[in-house]
Design an enzyme around this catalytic site. Structure first.
Site, PDB file in Angstrom:
ATOM      1  N   LYS A 177      15.196 -13.610  10.043  1.00 34.38           N
ATOM      2  CA  LYS A 177      15.076 -13.783   8.586  1.00 34.38           C
ATOM      3  C   LYS A 177      14.798 -12.435   7.933  1.00 34.38           C
ATOM      4  O   LYS A 177      13.709 -11.887   8.069  1.00 34.38           O
ATOM      5  CB  LYS A 177      13.931 -14.744   8.231  1.00 34.38           C
ATOM      6  CG  LYS A 177      13.986 -15.115   6.744  1.00 34.38           C
ATOM      7  CD  LYS A 177      12.667 -15.461   6.142  1.00 34.38           C
ATOM      8  CE  LYS A 177      11.909 -14.307   5.556  1.00 34.38           C
ATOM      9  NZ  LYS A 177      12.492 -13.674   4.366  1.00 34.38           N
ATOM     10  N   GLU A 252       4.770  -4.827  13.544  1.00 35.72           N
ATOM     11  CA  GLU A 252       4.891  -3.450  13.046  1.00 35.72           C
ATOM     12  C   GLU A 252       4.470  -3.495  11.591  1.00 35.72           C
ATOM     13  O   GLU A 252       5.213  -3.961  10.736  1.00 35.72           O
ATOM     14  CB  GLU A 252       6.344  -2.969  13.146  1.00 35.72           C
ATOM     15  CG  GLU A 252       6.866  -2.837  14.546  1.00 35.72           C
ATOM     16  CD  GLU A 252       6.271  -1.664  15.301  1.00 35.72           C
ATOM     17  OE1 GLU A 252       5.657  -0.785  14.653  1.00 35.72           O
ATOM     18  OE2 GLU A 252       6.398  -1.640  16.523  1.00 35.72           O
ATOM     19  N   CYS A 286       7.226   3.216   6.093  1.00 41.13           N
ATOM     20  CA  CYS A 286       5.920   2.820   6.638  1.00 41.13           C
ATOM     21  C   CYS A 286       5.159   4.024   7.173  1.00 41.13           C
ATOM     22  O   CYS A 286       3.935   4.044   7.168  1.00 41.13           O
ATOM     23  CB  CYS A 286       6.109   1.775   7.717  1.00 41.13           C
ATOM     24  SG  CYS A 286       7.345   2.252   8.916  1.00 41.13           S
ATOM     25  N   GLU A 386      -2.633   1.228   1.462  1.00 38.06           N
ATOM     26  CA  GLU A 386      -1.232   1.632   1.532  1.00 38.06           C
ATOM     27  C   GLU A 386      -0.587   1.332   0.179  1.00 38.06           C
ATOM     28  O   GLU A 386      -0.421   0.177  -0.191  1.00 38.06           O
ATOM     29  CB  GLU A 386      -0.509   0.851   2.637  1.00 38.06           C
ATOM     30  CG  GLU A 386       0.913   1.319   2.821  1.00 38.06           C
ATOM     31  CD  GLU A 386       1.755   0.394   3.691  1.00 38.06           C
ATOM     32  OE1 GLU A 386       1.661  -0.825   3.536  1.00 38.06           O
ATOM     33  OE2 GLU A 386       2.536   0.918   4.507  1.00 38.06           O
TER      34      GLU A 386
END
Ligand code: NAD
Length: 493
Positions: A177, A252, A286, A386
């Protein structure tokens, strides 16, 4: 694939959603329509998972010799290069990233398929010395089964390829997905797998909302492994859902990555790469080097020049040849970045440049200007969280110990860099940073041969490298007694 709305791929068939629902995808650079795709229902996901289970249990792919599975992946790599322009354009329009960046991604994706194609038959297991010459004891690697894969919008096909290539190399079936904002290149890769003759049910694609379409991929009893790339909040939910069924989990997640610059570094290279670290792909990476940690003796000059160079960066859409960076992915995401910067400023950071949405020419898209915040303290939310946008925070240090402490002062641990001309410093600092990838005098390169993943809250497990293949296998010990004998534990009475 003839009907554009039949974009789910289940059990070897392109199919529409069972509810007929669709979703329109827009380019974040100008909100132009990119395409319309099917929006799967929970029922569609159930069908996809059961198709993957049947395909796995039939052994049609799992028992295909590993070398043939590897050859298949090499053919996928060739097809990706043949269709590179089509794929890159689709990726650029979905994400808003520059076409040249999307083309670069295609080369990385191809390299990933080639790497796993080449090592597919390199997991022969091992013989174990049982201490008895009549015993043959061996540990074999087997495919884990049905893999659920959930991917993000920043590098849609790259992140998918890090999962699809090793999963197929190891002989698994999967249901993937992609992020709802960026489905097109995942649709295209399923088309490649289908055209190259992957048996029906081995690869399945469902599209749609994370909560409805993604969630079953971490909780369904027929899923053996869930591999997720995305944010920490979603990663936690997935780990919790998978824990109930005691599934193998690969995560991750995000990063808050330190870019440590010592005064003795190659100044021009460090400055140039500090921009690249933080602003490449609008910071939607990332491993972006969003925490600049610079030695106090050069900090003022270095940051002044960083700010001046950041102000020169040209923002634009995917096909704008003058553009050097693109937009954020959506209005919601830009609102988050805007709020993140404002909270950083409210907590005492000084806005040196950026902090706005660009000029009148950017009004149709979701742009955010490259931003530098200095005078940051360790507790500032802009340093802690973040932000996932083109925002660099600046902290300073005087000693090596201090640099290491600042760089490790984060709940994340994905990547980081150290810039110095002293190889002793480089070695010591790189060994002590608690992050999964460390660059010395560089930023961003990665290799499909080398493991990628995070320490601490940046994730669980590794993608790429031999470990990236091993994640998609189970170890099985087979112990064979070639001379069966009565054991005598329970003597016949
Ligand atoms: P996200 O977590 O919002 O979404 C990722 C995917 O999860 C999407 O497909 C989404 O639909 C799905 N999802 C959402 N809720 C779900 C649920 N309850 N169950 C199952 N699936 C669900 O992340 P994002 O905003 O798309 O991506 C940005 C994040 O990804 C950043 O934090 C970034 O650091 C991270 N990222 C990490 C890496 C890495 O290699 N470590 C690589 C790329 C991106």
């Amino acid at each position: 694939m003839t009907d554009p709305i039949a974009t789910l791929f289940i059990d070897g068939q392109w199919t529409a959603s069972s509810s007929g629902a669709t979703r329109t995808v827009f380019c974040p650079a100008d909100q132009s329509e990119v395409g319309v795709v099917s929006e799967a229902t929970a029922e569609d996901v159930e069908r996809a998972i059961l198709a993957a289970r049947r395909a796995f249990d039939s052994r049609v792919w799992a028992d295909t010799p590993a070398a043939e599975r590897g050859d298949f992946l090499l053919r996928v790599a060739d097809a990706l290069q043949e269709r590179k322009a089509e794929f890159a354009r689709a990726e650029a329009l979905d994400t808003g990233k520059r076409l040249v960046e999307a083309e670069g991604d295609m080369d990385d994706i191809t390299a990933c398929f080639r790497y796993f194609g080449k090592i597919a038959d390199q997991t022969p297991g091992r013989l174990v010395d049982a201490g008895d010459p009549s015993v043959i004891s061996r540990v074999v690697k087997e495919p884990i089964g049905v893999c659920g894969m959930i991917t993000p919008w920043n590098f849609p096909l790259l992140q998918a390829s890090w999962k699809i290539a090793p999963a197929l190399a190891a002989g698994n079936s999967f249901v993937i997905k992609p992020a709802e904002l960026t489905p097109h290149t995942t649709i295209l890769i399923l088309d490649v797998l289908d055209r190259l003759g992957l048996p029906a049910g081995v690869a399945n694609l469902v599209l749609g909302d994370g909560g409805v379409v993604g969630a079953p991929l971490s909780s369904h009893p027929e899923i053996d492994l869930v591999s997720f790339t995305g944010g920490l909040v979603t990663g936690r939910k997935i780990a919790e859902a998978a824990a109930h069924g005691v599934k193998k989990v690969a995560l991750e997640l995000g990063g808050k990555n330190p870019n440590v610059v010592f005064a003795d570094a190659d100044y021009e290279a460090a400055l140039d790469n500090a921009l690249n670290a933080g602003f490449l792909d609008s910071g939607l990476v990332c491993s972006a080097g969003t925490r600049l940690i610079v030695q106090d003796t050069i900090a003022e000059k270095f940051v002044d020049e960083l700010v001046a160079r950041a102000e020169d960066i040209v923002m634009g859409g995917p096909l704008d040849e003058k553009a050097e960076t693109g937009p954020l992915v959506s209005k919601e995401h830009r609102d988050k970045v805007t709020d993140y910067v404002q909270r950083g400023i409210a907590a005492g950071a000084r806005l040196r440049t950026g902090g706005h949405w660009g000029g009148p020419e950017h009004e149709q898209g979701f742009f955010y200007a490259p931003t530098v915040l200095d005078q940051c303290t360790a507790e500032n939310p802009a340093v802690v969280e973040e932000g996932f946008g083109p925002v660099i925070t600046v902290e300073t240090f005087s000693t090596e110990e201090e640099a290491i402490a600042i760089a490790n002062d984060t709940e994340y641990g994905l990547a980081g860099a150290v810039w110095t001309s002293d190889s002793g410093v480089a070695n010591r600092v790189s060994r002590r940073l608690r992050h999964g990838t460390i660059w010395i005098n560089d930023y961003h390169p990665y290799l499909p041969q080398a493991e990628w993943g995070g320490f601490k809250m940046s994730g669980v497990g590794r993608e790429l490298g031999p470990t990236g293949l091993e994640e998609y296998t189970e170890s099985k010990h087979i112990y064979e007694n070639t001379e069966p004998a009565v054991s005598g534990w329970f003597p016949r009475k």
